[in-house]
Scaffold this motif. Structure first.
Motif, PDB file in Angstrom:
ATOM      1  N   VAL A   1       1.106  -1.125   0.013  1.00  0.00           N
ATOM      2  CA  VAL A   1      -0.058  -0.045   0.029  1.00  0.00           C
ATOM      3  C   VAL A   1       0.728   1.336  -0.244  1.00  0.00           C
ATOM      4  CG1 VAL A   1      -1.767   1.177   1.285  1.00  0.00           C
ATOM      5  CG2 VAL A   1      -1.905  -1.399   1.247  1.00  0.00           C
ATOM      6  N   SER A   2       0.857   2.107  -1.149  1.00  0.00           N
ATOM      7  CA  SER A   2       1.845   3.070  -1.162  1.00  0.00           C
ATOM      8  C   SER A   2       1.055   4.421  -0.902  1.00  0.00           C
ATOM      9  CB  SER A   2       2.473   2.926  -2.834  1.00  0.00           C
ATOM     10  OG  SER A   2       3.232   2.022  -3.032  1.00  0.00           O
ATOM     11  N   ARG A   3       1.874   5.201  -0.356  1.00  0.00           N
ATOM     12  CA  ARG A   3       1.219   6.763  -0.078  1.00  0.00           C
ATOM     13  C   ARG A   3       1.818   7.687  -1.030  1.00  0.00           C
ATOM     14  NH1 ARG A   3       3.048   7.727   5.696  1.00  0.00           N
ATOM     15  NH2 ARG A   3       2.846  10.172   4.611  1.00  0.00           N
ATOM     16  N   PHE A   4       1.017   8.669  -1.482  1.00  0.00           N
ATOM     17  CA  PHE A   4       1.354   9.600  -2.582  1.00  0.00           C
ATOM     18  C   PHE A   4       1.055  10.837  -2.092  1.00  0.00           C
ATOM     19  CE2 PHE A   4       1.158   5.468  -4.982  1.00  0.00           C
ATOM     20  CZ  PHE A   4       2.382   5.466  -5.425  1.00  0.00           C
ATOM     21  N   THR A   5       1.536  12.131  -2.425  1.00  0.00           N
ATOM     22  CA  THR A   5       1.350  13.226  -2.088  1.00  0.00           C
ATOM     23  C   THR A   5       1.638  14.277  -3.191  1.00  0.00           C
ATOM     24  OG1 THR A   5       1.179  14.985  -0.516  1.00  0.00           O
ATOM     25  CG2 THR A   5       3.385  13.829  -0.802  1.00  0.00           C
ATOM     26  N   ARG A   6       1.254  15.460  -3.290  1.00  0.00           N
ATOM     27  CA  ARG A   6       1.503  16.294  -4.143  1.00  0.00           C
ATOM     28  C   ARG A   6       2.880  17.163  -3.524  1.00  0.00           C
ATOM     29  NH1 ARG A   6      -1.562  17.177  -8.935  1.00  0.00           N
ATOM     30  NH2 ARG A   6      -3.611  16.298  -8.572  1.00  0.00           N
ATOM     31  N   HIS A   7       3.898  17.333  -4.458  1.00  0.00           N
ATOM     32  CA  HIS A   7       4.969  18.129  -4.120  1.00  0.00           C
ATOM     33  C   HIS A   7       5.411  19.139  -5.333  1.00  0.00           C
ATOM     34  CE1 HIS A   7       8.723  19.211  -1.862  1.00  0.00           C
ATOM     35  NE2 HIS A   7       9.343  18.896  -3.155  1.00  0.00           N
ATOM     36  N   ASP A   8       5.492  20.215  -5.038  1.00  0.00           N
ATOM     37  CA  ASP A   8       5.693  21.324  -6.059  1.00  0.00           C
ATOM     38  C   ASP A   8       4.668  21.104  -7.090  1.00  0.00           C
ATOM     39  OD1 ASP A   8       7.620  22.820  -4.603  1.00  0.00           O
ATOM     40  OD2 ASP A   8       9.309  21.482  -5.529  1.00  0.00           O
ATOM     41  N   GLY A   9       3.437  20.640  -6.778  1.00  0.00           N
ATOM     42  CA  GLY A   9       2.434  20.487  -7.974  1.00  0.00           C
ATOM     43  C   GLY A   9       2.348  19.460  -8.539  1.00  0.00           C
ATOM     44  N   ALA A  10       3.336  18.434  -8.225  1.00  0.00           N
ATOM     45  CA  ALA A  10       3.485  16.758  -8.908  1.00  0.00           C
ATOM     46  C   ALA A  10       3.227  15.864  -8.119  1.00  0.00           C
ATOM     47  CB  ALA A  10       4.783  16.799  -9.609  1.00  0.00           C
ATOM     48  N   TRP A  11       2.608  14.768  -8.423  1.00  0.00           N
ATOM     49  CA  TRP A  11       2.444  13.674  -7.710  1.00  0.00           C
ATOM     50  C   TRP A  11       3.776  13.039  -7.135  1.00  0.00           C
ATOM     51  CZ3 TRP A  11      -1.362  12.503  -4.719  1.00  0.00           C
ATOM     52  CH2 TRP A  11      -2.637  13.145  -5.121  1.00  0.00           C
TER      53      TRP A  11
ATOM     54  N   TYR B   1       5.701   9.863  -4.896  1.00  0.00           N
ATOM     55  CA  TYR B   1       5.861   8.694  -3.958  1.00  0.00           C
ATOM     56  C   TYR B   1       6.519   9.078  -2.755  1.00  0.00           C
ATOM     57  CZ  TYR B   1       6.960   3.941  -2.007  1.00  0.00           C
ATOM     58  OH  TYR B   1       7.222   2.939  -1.069  1.00  0.00           O
ATOM     59  N   VAL B   2       5.610   8.463  -1.626  1.00  0.00           N
ATOM     60  CA  VAL B   2       6.224   9.023  -0.237  1.00  0.00           C
ATOM     61  C   VAL B   2       6.890   7.815   0.425  1.00  0.00           C
ATOM     62  CG1 VAL B   2       5.426   9.882   2.195  1.00  0.00           C
ATOM     63  CG2 VAL B   2       4.302  10.884   0.125  1.00  0.00           C
ATOM     64  N   ARG B   3       6.108   6.917   0.638  1.00  0.00           N
ATOM     65  CA  ARG B   3       6.712   5.582   1.323  1.00  0.00           C
ATOM     66  C   ARG B   3       5.439   4.337   0.953  1.00  0.00           C
ATOM     67  NH1 ARG B   3       6.466   8.500   6.084  1.00  0.00           N
ATOM     68  NH2 ARG B   3       8.526   8.381   5.847  1.00  0.00           N
ATOM     69  N   GLY B   4       5.820   3.243   1.335  1.00  0.00           N
ATOM     70  CA  GLY B   4       4.852   2.064   1.254  1.00  0.00           C
ATOM     71  C   GLY B   4       5.047   1.302   2.436  1.00  0.00           C
ATOM     72  N   LYS B   5       3.792   0.496   2.609  1.00  0.00           N
ATOM     73  CA  LYS B   5       3.753  -0.455   3.331  1.00  0.00           C
ATOM     74  C   LYS B   5       3.309  -2.160   2.986  1.00  0.00           C
ATOM     75  CE  LYS B   5       1.471  -2.070   7.648  1.00  0.00           C
ATOM     76  NZ  LYS B   5       0.282  -1.879   8.809  1.00  0.00           N
ATOM     77  N   VAL B   6       4.739  -2.713   3.014  1.00  0.00           N
ATOM     78  CA  VAL B   6       4.783  -3.966   2.397  1.00  0.00           C
ATOM     79  C   VAL B   6       4.028  -5.028   3.217  1.00  0.00           C
ATOM     80  CG1 VAL B   6       6.296  -5.840   1.351  1.00  0.00           C
ATOM     81  CG2 VAL B   6       6.831  -3.347   1.092  1.00  0.00           C
ATOM     82  N   SER B   7       3.087  -5.979   2.633  1.00  0.00           N
ATOM     83  CA  SER B   7       2.859  -6.858   3.521  1.00  0.00           C
ATOM     84  C   SER B   7       2.749  -8.329   2.837  1.00  0.00           C
ATOM     85  CB  SER B   7       1.202  -6.798   3.796  1.00  0.00           C
ATOM     86  OG  SER B   7       0.440  -6.501   2.622  1.00  0.00           O
TER      87      SER B   7
END
Length: 118
Positions: free
Chosen positions: A100-110, A112-118
């Motif tokens: 499950v990967s987390r994404f955010t906008r940074h300087d207007g662009a999507w 990747y922040v980090r993910g939780k591997v299961s």
């Protein structure tokens, strides 16, 4: 893969356009792992969590991506998550990565922040 890549992820990798959603960024990052495009992977990673290098395993060949769930991450959102299963071959042995990967906008662009591997 040729024409699909040229139409979907190729323009994003080359910087001709940005991913419009978190899911599109996830798909472009999967393709970048499959193509071993370290420059794009680092560019699409949030600076606060980005490593100095991406480690590629020479034995791993990514063969299929399944998007399992998407929460937010649309054109009007600032954050989103994408749950996926990435299938690979390690030599001749099949395997999969579930994250499950987390994404955010940074300087207007999507990004990747980090993910939780299961």
């Amino acid at each position: 893969m040729g024409s699909v890549y040229r139409e979907c992820c190729g323009p994003v990798h080359r910087g001709e356009r940005r991913a419009e959603t978190a899911e599109e960024l996830m798909r472009s990052r999967y393709s970048a792992f499959a193509r071993r495009d370290e420059e794009y992977l680092l560019r699409s990673w949030h600076p606060a969590t980005r490593p100095e290098r991406v480690g590629f395993d020479d034995r791993t060949r990514w063969v299929r991506l399944e998007i399992l769930a998407v929460d937010a991450g649309g054109p009007g959102d600032d954050r989103g998550t994408v749950e996926f299963r990435a299938h690979y071959l390690d030599g001749t042995e099949p395997g999969e990565l579930h994250e499950v990967s987390r994404f955010t906008r940074h300087d207007g662009a999507w990004v990747y922040v980090r993910g939780k591997v299961s």
